[in-house]
Design an enzyme around this catalytic site. Structure first.
Site, PDB file in Angstrom:
ATOM      1  CB  ALA A 163      -6.716  -4.188  19.883  1.00 33.04           C
TER       2      ALA A 163
ATOM      3  CB  ILE B 270      -0.957  -0.005   1.212  1.00 33.50           C
ATOM      4  CG1 ILE B 270      -1.976  -1.141   1.077  1.00 33.50           C
ATOM      5  CG2 ILE B 270      -1.676   1.328   1.337  1.00 33.50           C
ATOM      6  CD1 ILE B 270      -2.840  -1.343   2.317  1.00 33.50           C
TER       7      ILE B 270
ATOM      8  CB  CYS C 195      12.790   6.167   8.860  1.00 32.13           C
ATOM      9  SG  CYS C 195      11.990   6.884  10.313  1.00 32.13           S
ATOM     10  CG  ASP C 196      12.374   0.932  13.711  1.00 36.41           C
ATOM     11  OD1 ASP C 196      11.125   0.928  13.701  1.00 36.41           O
ATOM     12  OD2 ASP C 196      13.046   0.149  14.420  1.00 36.41           O
TER      13      ASP C 196
ATOM     14  CB  THR D   4       0.007  -6.258   1.169  1.00 35.20           C
ATOM     15  OG1 THR D   4      -0.695  -6.785   2.296  1.00 35.20           O
ATOM     16  CG2 THR D   4      -0.774  -5.087   0.569  1.00 35.20           C
TER      17      THR D   4
ATOM     18  CG  ASP E  37       9.974   0.452   4.172  1.00 43.14           C
ATOM     19  OD1 ASP E  37       8.804   0.442   3.753  1.00 43.14           O
ATOM     20  OD2 ASP E  37      10.522  -0.549   4.684  1.00 43.14           O
TER      21      ASP E  37
ATOM     22  CE1 TYR F  76      -3.040  -5.346  10.808  1.00 41.95           C
ATOM     23  CE2 TYR F  76      -5.385  -5.803  10.543  1.00 41.95           C
ATOM     24  CZ  TYR F  76      -4.216  -5.241  10.072  1.00 41.95           C
ATOM     25  OH  TYR F  76      -4.214  -4.572   8.876  1.00 41.95           O
TER      26      TYR F  76
ATOM     27  CE  LYS G 184      -3.733  -1.726  10.854  1.00 44.63           C
ATOM     28  NZ  LYS G 184      -2.810  -0.688  10.357  1.00 44.63           N
TER      29      LYS G 184
END
Length: 259
Positions: free
Chosen positions: A153, A17, A63-64, A191, A36, A151, A155
């Site tokens: 929770a 995405i 970048c984390d 994905t 990323d 997951y 979102k």
């Protein structure tokens, strides 16, 4: 909001995405900082985009999103190289019910962290230009995905955070940041997360059949999710929206609702 020459920061930008978001932003005239942790994929994507749009329109930054230091540095470098930030796409995400703390950290805590750092750059009350922040949530942020409670929770949290921020910061006399906040809530998307979902259900792996029922009803292309992003960015009336992005075959699906 016209996107020509707007500066966007996209997290989780090098595949799935995030890549589709970066591509649609560039096609509509924006400049994009690609954030990323996957450095090799990031450099490869940067080369591809340079050929299509010119090297001055993109910036790849390793970048984390779990690191405040790295996020702050990424925003500073973006501002220096591309200009003041107008758009932030909080898109980095994972799904792993066995590593639930990591899932919460990346999917929810990092969204808050990136948003608050973005406000330091974008807030009109402190010299910024305002803009739009789009958070990638999920249909699991509106309807529980039983095999993925953590997951789900995260979102739900992203949707709630987005709506709360939108309520206070767009045109409020108390907090007139000049920033719209919206969330994208796609169904299943083709994905890496979907490709490996059944390996990441942890103790809920026995519920994979229930998840497959929904997958079989239709899977979105990443480009379709990116079209939803474009709608939320360009329509200035959108604030506090949790935009559902679904396949036509999914539009009449009945989701479990709990009271």
């Amino acid at each position: 909001m016209a996107l020509q020459d707007q500066v966007a920061v996209v997290t989780g930008a090098v595949q799935g995405i995030g890549r589709a978001m970066a591509e649609i932003l560039l096609r509509n005239g924006a400049k994009v900082a690609l954030l990323d942790v996957n450095e090799a994929a990031g450099k490869s994507l940067k080369e591809v985009l340079d050929k299509q749009h010119g090297p001055e329109r993109t910036l790849f930054l390793s970048c984390d999103v779990e690191s405040e230091e790295q996020i702050r540095a990424a925003f500073q470098r973006t501002a220096g190289a591309l200009g003041a930030v107008d758009i932030v796409c909080n898109n980095a995400g994972v799904l792993n019910e066995a590593e639930w703390e990591k899932t919460i950290s990346v999917n929810l805590v990092a969204v808050v962290r990136v948003t608050y750092i973005a406000l330091e750059h974008m807030n009109k009350m402190s010299g910024g230009r305002g803009g739009v922040i789009i958070n990638t949530a999920s249909m699991a942020g509106l309807f529980p995905l039983l095999s993925c409670p953590v997951y789900t929770a995260t979102k739900y949290g992203v949707v709630g955070f987005t709506r709360a921020m939108a309520d206070k910061t767009a045109n409020s006399t108390a907090l007139g940041f000049g920033i719209r906040f919206n969330a994208l809530c796609p169904g299943f998307v083709q994905t890496d997360i979907l490709d490996n979902i059944y390996e990441r259900l942890g103790q809920f792996s026995q519920l994979s059949a229930e998840t497959q029922v929904f997958v079989d009803k239709g899977v979105l292309k990443t480009s379709e999710v990116a079209e939803g992003l474009l709608e939320l960015l360009t329509n200035d009336t959108k604030n506090g929206e949790a935009l559902q992005v679904m396949c036509s075959s999914q539009k009449y699906m009945k989701f479990p609702v709990f009271t």
